[in-house]
Design a protein around this motif. Sequence first.
Motif, PDB file in Angstrom:
ATOM      1  N   MET A   1     -32.263 -31.869 -59.183  1.00 30.17           N
ATOM      2  CA  MET A   1     -32.215 -32.087 -57.742  1.00 30.17           C
ATOM      3  C   MET A   1     -30.787 -32.440 -57.324  1.00 30.17           C
ATOM      4  O   MET A   1     -30.144 -33.283 -57.930  1.00 30.17           O
ATOM      5  CB  MET A   1     -33.174 -33.206 -57.347  1.00 30.17           C
ATOM      6  CG  MET A   1     -33.373 -33.371 -55.856  1.00 30.17           C
ATOM      7  SD  MET A   1     -34.413 -32.102 -55.118  1.00 30.17           S
ATOM      8  CE  MET A   1     -36.032 -32.543 -55.767  1.00 30.17           C
ATOM      9  N   VAL A   2     -30.292 -31.770 -56.308  1.00 29.16           N
ATOM     10  CA  VAL A   2     -28.965 -32.029 -55.751  1.00 29.16           C
ATOM     11  C   VAL A   2     -29.159 -32.659 -54.374  1.00 29.16           C
ATOM     12  O   VAL A   2     -29.990 -32.192 -53.585  1.00 29.16           O
ATOM     13  CB  VAL A   2     -28.155 -30.717 -55.626  1.00 29.16           C
ATOM     14  CG1 VAL A   2     -26.780 -30.985 -55.043  1.00 29.16           C
ATOM     15  CG2 VAL A   2     -28.047 -30.022 -56.973  1.00 29.16           C
ATOM     16  N   THR A   3     -28.410 -33.704 -54.074  1.00 26.38           N
ATOM     17  CA  THR A   3     -28.613 -34.411 -52.810  1.00 26.38           C
ATOM     18  C   THR A   3     -27.312 -34.551 -52.035  1.00 26.38           C
ATOM     19  O   THR A   3     -26.220 -34.631 -52.606  1.00 26.38           O
ATOM     20  CB  THR A   3     -29.211 -35.814 -53.041  1.00 26.38           C
ATOM     21  OG1 THR A   3     -28.306 -36.587 -53.822  1.00 26.38           O
ATOM     22  CG2 THR A   3     -30.556 -35.725 -53.740  1.00 26.38           C
ATOM     23  N   LEU A   4     -27.454 -34.590 -50.714  1.00 24.96           N
ATOM     24  CA  LEU A   4     -26.403 -34.975 -49.783  1.00 24.96           C
ATOM     25  C   LEU A   4     -26.952 -36.129 -48.955  1.00 24.96           C
ATOM     26  O   LEU A   4     -28.124 -36.118 -48.568  1.00 24.96           O
ATOM     27  CB  LEU A   4     -26.021 -33.819 -48.851  1.00 24.96           C
ATOM     28  CG  LEU A   4     -25.372 -32.588 -49.476  1.00 24.96           C
ATOM     29  CD1 LEU A   4     -25.202 -31.498 -48.423  1.00 24.96           C
ATOM     30  CD2 LEU A   4     -24.025 -32.933 -50.107  1.00 24.96           C
ATOM     31  N   GLU A   5     -26.077 -37.103 -48.655  1.00 26.69           N
ATOM     32  CA  GLU A   5     -26.587 -38.297 -47.984  1.00 26.69           C
ATOM     33  C   GLU A   5     -25.496 -38.913 -47.114  1.00 26.69           C
ATOM     34  O   GLU A   5     -24.333 -38.967 -47.492  1.00 26.69           O
ATOM     35  CB  GLU A   5     -27.063 -39.299 -49.039  1.00 26.69           C
ATOM     36  CG  GLU A   5     -27.848 -40.473 -48.507  1.00 26.69           C
ATOM     37  CD  GLU A   5     -28.527 -41.262 -49.613  1.00 26.69           C
ATOM     38  OE1 GLU A   5     -29.216 -42.252 -49.292  1.00 26.69           O
ATOM     39  OE2 GLU A   5     -28.381 -40.891 -50.807  1.00 26.69           O
ATOM     40  N   ASN A   6     -25.904 -39.355 -45.913  1.00 29.29           N
ATOM     41  CA  ASN A   6     -25.034 -40.179 -45.078  1.00 29.29           C
ATOM     42  C   ASN A   6     -25.819 -41.395 -44.608  1.00 29.29           C
ATOM     43  O   ASN A   6     -26.890 -41.689 -45.151  1.00 29.29           O
ATOM     44  CB  ASN A   6     -24.441 -39.365 -43.912  1.00 29.29           C
ATOM     45  CG  ASN A   6     -25.506 -38.781 -42.980  1.00 29.29           C
ATOM     46  OD1 ASN A   6     -26.622 -39.293 -42.896  1.00 29.29           O
ATOM     47  ND2 ASN A   6     -25.147 -37.723 -42.273  1.00 29.29           N
ATOM     48  N   GLU A   7     -25.334 -42.093 -43.623  1.00 26.63           N
ATOM     49  CA  GLU A   7     -26.004 -43.324 -43.194  1.00 26.63           C
ATOM     50  C   GLU A   7     -27.381 -43.064 -42.606  1.00 26.63           C
ATOM     51  O   GLU A   7     -28.265 -43.917 -42.669  1.00 26.63           O
ATOM     52  CB  GLU A   7     -25.138 -44.056 -42.169  1.00 26.63           C
ATOM     53  CG  GLU A   7     -23.856 -44.641 -42.740  1.00 26.63           C
ATOM     54  CD  GLU A   7     -23.065 -45.403 -41.695  1.00 26.63           C
ATOM     55  OE1 GLU A   7     -23.483 -45.405 -40.511  1.00 26.63           O
ATOM     56  OE2 GLU A   7     -22.034 -46.000 -42.059  1.00 26.63           O
ATOM     57  N   LEU A   8     -27.579 -41.880 -42.024  1.00 23.82           N
ATOM     58  CA  LEU A   8     -28.815 -41.600 -41.305  1.00 23.82           C
ATOM     59  C   LEU A   8     -29.768 -40.662 -42.037  1.00 23.82           C
ATOM     60  O   LEU A   8     -30.982 -40.761 -41.875  1.00 23.82           O
ATOM     61  CB  LEU A   8     -28.487 -40.994 -39.934  1.00 23.82           C
ATOM     62  CG  LEU A   8     -27.614 -41.831 -39.000  1.00 23.82           C
ATOM     63  CD1 LEU A   8     -27.324 -41.049 -37.728  1.00 23.82           C
ATOM     64  CD2 LEU A   8     -28.284 -43.154 -38.683  1.00 23.82           C
ATOM     65  N   LEU A   9     -29.218 -39.754 -42.860  1.00 24.86           N
ATOM     66  CA  LEU A   9     -30.026 -38.673 -43.417  1.00 24.86           C
ATOM     67  C   LEU A   9     -29.844 -38.538 -44.921  1.00 24.86           C
ATOM     68  O   LEU A   9     -28.802 -38.907 -45.471  1.00 24.86           O
ATOM     69  CB  LEU A   9     -29.632 -37.334 -42.783  1.00 24.86           C
ATOM     70  CG  LEU A   9     -29.703 -37.192 -41.266  1.00 24.86           C
ATOM     71  CD1 LEU A   9     -29.156 -35.837 -40.855  1.00 24.86           C
ATOM     72  CD2 LEU A   9     -31.120 -37.377 -40.777  1.00 24.86           C
ATOM     73  N   LYS A  10     -30.848 -37.951 -45.561  1.00 27.80           N
ATOM     74  CA  LYS A  10     -30.753 -37.554 -46.950  1.00 27.80           C
ATOM     75  C   LYS A  10     -31.392 -36.184 -47.101  1.00 27.80           C
ATOM     76  O   LYS A  10     -32.548 -35.978 -46.705  1.00 27.80           O
ATOM     77  CB  LYS A  10     -31.450 -38.559 -47.867  1.00 27.80           C
ATOM     78  CG  LYS A  10     -31.317 -38.208 -49.351  1.00 27.80           C
ATOM     79  CD  LYS A  10     -31.972 -39.272 -50.232  1.00 27.80           C
ATOM     80  CE  LYS A  10     -31.813 -38.926 -51.714  1.00 27.80           C
ATOM     81  NZ  LYS A  10     -32.440 -39.957 -52.582  1.00 27.80           N
ATOM     82  N   ALA A  11     -30.643 -35.231 -47.666  1.00 32.20           N
ATOM     83  CA  ALA A  11     -31.139 -33.885 -47.900  1.00 32.20           C
ATOM     84  C   ALA A  11     -31.138 -33.608 -49.397  1.00 32.20           C
ATOM     85  O   ALA A  11     -30.213 -33.999 -50.110  1.00 32.20           O
ATOM     86  CB  ALA A  11     -30.267 -32.853 -47.181  1.00 32.20           C
ATOM     87  N   SER A  12     -32.179 -32.899 -49.862  1.00 35.16           N
ATOM     88  CA  SER A  12     -32.308 -32.605 -51.288  1.00 35.16           C
ATOM     89  C   SER A  12     -32.570 -31.123 -51.501  1.00 35.16           C
ATOM     90  O   SER A  12     -33.288 -30.480 -50.718  1.00 35.16           O
ATOM     91  CB  SER A  12     -33.455 -33.416 -51.902  1.00 35.16           C
ATOM     92  OG  SER A  12     -33.240 -34.804 -51.733  1.00 35.16           O
ATOM     93  N   PHE A  13     -32.002 -30.593 -52.599  1.00 39.21           N
ATOM     94  CA  PHE A  13     -32.063 -29.172 -52.899  1.00 39.21           C
ATOM     95  C   PHE A  13     -32.325 -28.977 -54.391  1.00 39.21           C
ATOM     96  O   PHE A  13     -32.066 -29.875 -55.195  1.00 39.21           O
ATOM     97  CB  PHE A  13     -30.724 -28.486 -52.558  1.00 39.21           C
ATOM     98  CG  PHE A  13     -30.116 -28.927 -51.260  1.00 39.21           C
ATOM     99  CD1 PHE A  13     -30.373 -28.248 -50.085  1.00 39.21           C
ATOM    100  CD2 PHE A  13     -29.285 -30.053 -51.217  1.00 39.21           C
ATOM    101  CE1 PHE A  13     -29.820 -28.653 -48.885  1.00 39.21           C
ATOM    102  CE2 PHE A  13     -28.730 -30.474 -50.018  1.00 39.21           C
ATOM    103  CZ  PHE A  13     -28.995 -29.773 -48.852  1.00 39.21           C
ATOM    104  N   VAL A  14     -32.805 -27.779 -54.740  1.00 38.27           N
ATOM    105  CA  VAL A  14     -32.940 -27.407 -56.142  1.00 38.27           C
ATOM    106  C   VAL A  14     -32.188 -26.105 -56.387  1.00 38.27           C
ATOM    107  O   VAL A  14     -31.921 -25.333 -55.457  1.00 38.27           O
ATOM    108  CB  VAL A  14     -34.418 -27.247 -56.564  1.00 38.27           C
ATOM    109  CG1 VAL A  14     -35.126 -28.591 -56.546  1.00 38.27           C
ATOM    110  CG2 VAL A  14     -35.130 -26.228 -55.690  1.00 38.27           C
TER     111      VAL A  14
END
Length: 288
Positions: A1-14
């Motif tokens: 799982m690869v993730t991007l994250e900031n103060e408000l959101l978190k997105a995850s990818f495969v």
Amino acid sequence: MVTLENELLKASFVLKGAELQSLKSKTADLEYIWDGNPKDWAKHSPVLFPIVGALKDNAYVYHDERYELPRHGFARDMEFELESKSANEVVFTLRSSTETKKHYPFDFTLSLIYTLKSHGLSCTYRVHNPSDTDLLFSVGGHPAFATPVSSGLSYEDYYIRFNQDEGLVINKIADNLISDEVQTITLKDKTLSLKHELFYEDALVMKSLKSNKISLQNKVNSHGLHFSFEGFPYFGIWAAKDADFICLEPWCGIADSVQHNGTLSDKEGIVILSAEESWQRSWQVDIF
């Protein structure tokens, strides 16, 4: 799982299909992407490449050779490379191979670039032609958004608002192909109320959508999303039968018509990319 994250959101990818599997509001603790329950539909946001929709007889002809491809192509089921990752952006890449050329005789590089914004996420499809001959392809998005997002709501509490359309001209589907039959849905205040019955005969496929921004909202609370897109000549809206999600699908390409002659270069919506050229389109979802 690869993730991007900031103060408000978190997105995850495969890596499989470079698929977005989660887009979560950290402040509201809400998940906006469909959970992929296999009882209804086991995907979340597949990429459609190198075709969108189905081919007539699941095959096409190119330079007098016949090739077979499944509906929506093969990219969604293949492992992408993690090309790069920064604090707010990730790039996944799929390149042509001996395996892809069994079904699709072109050299290509397909990249999916996800960029995390302050309140949302953009997805860019970038196609590069590394060869000295034309590359023929289609590409499309298929993100599935959870409806409802929050507890206590039903599917029928949701509606879609279009920023420009007063009505929708729907091209009907027959055996996965585009038929000659069309249907017009009149919108009230540019709004389509959701109900499961809308999708009992397959997707709502549109060739003439004017809108470039669609909002998914509900009648009970203030949570929803804006979905923005430019440069996609076709658009689909779909859900599996009685499933609690909605797919908003911008396409550069479309399923074959029932009269199609099977020749790839004659296929409606096919993109022809010259040697050594690159092409890209993007959509963005902003959640609230």
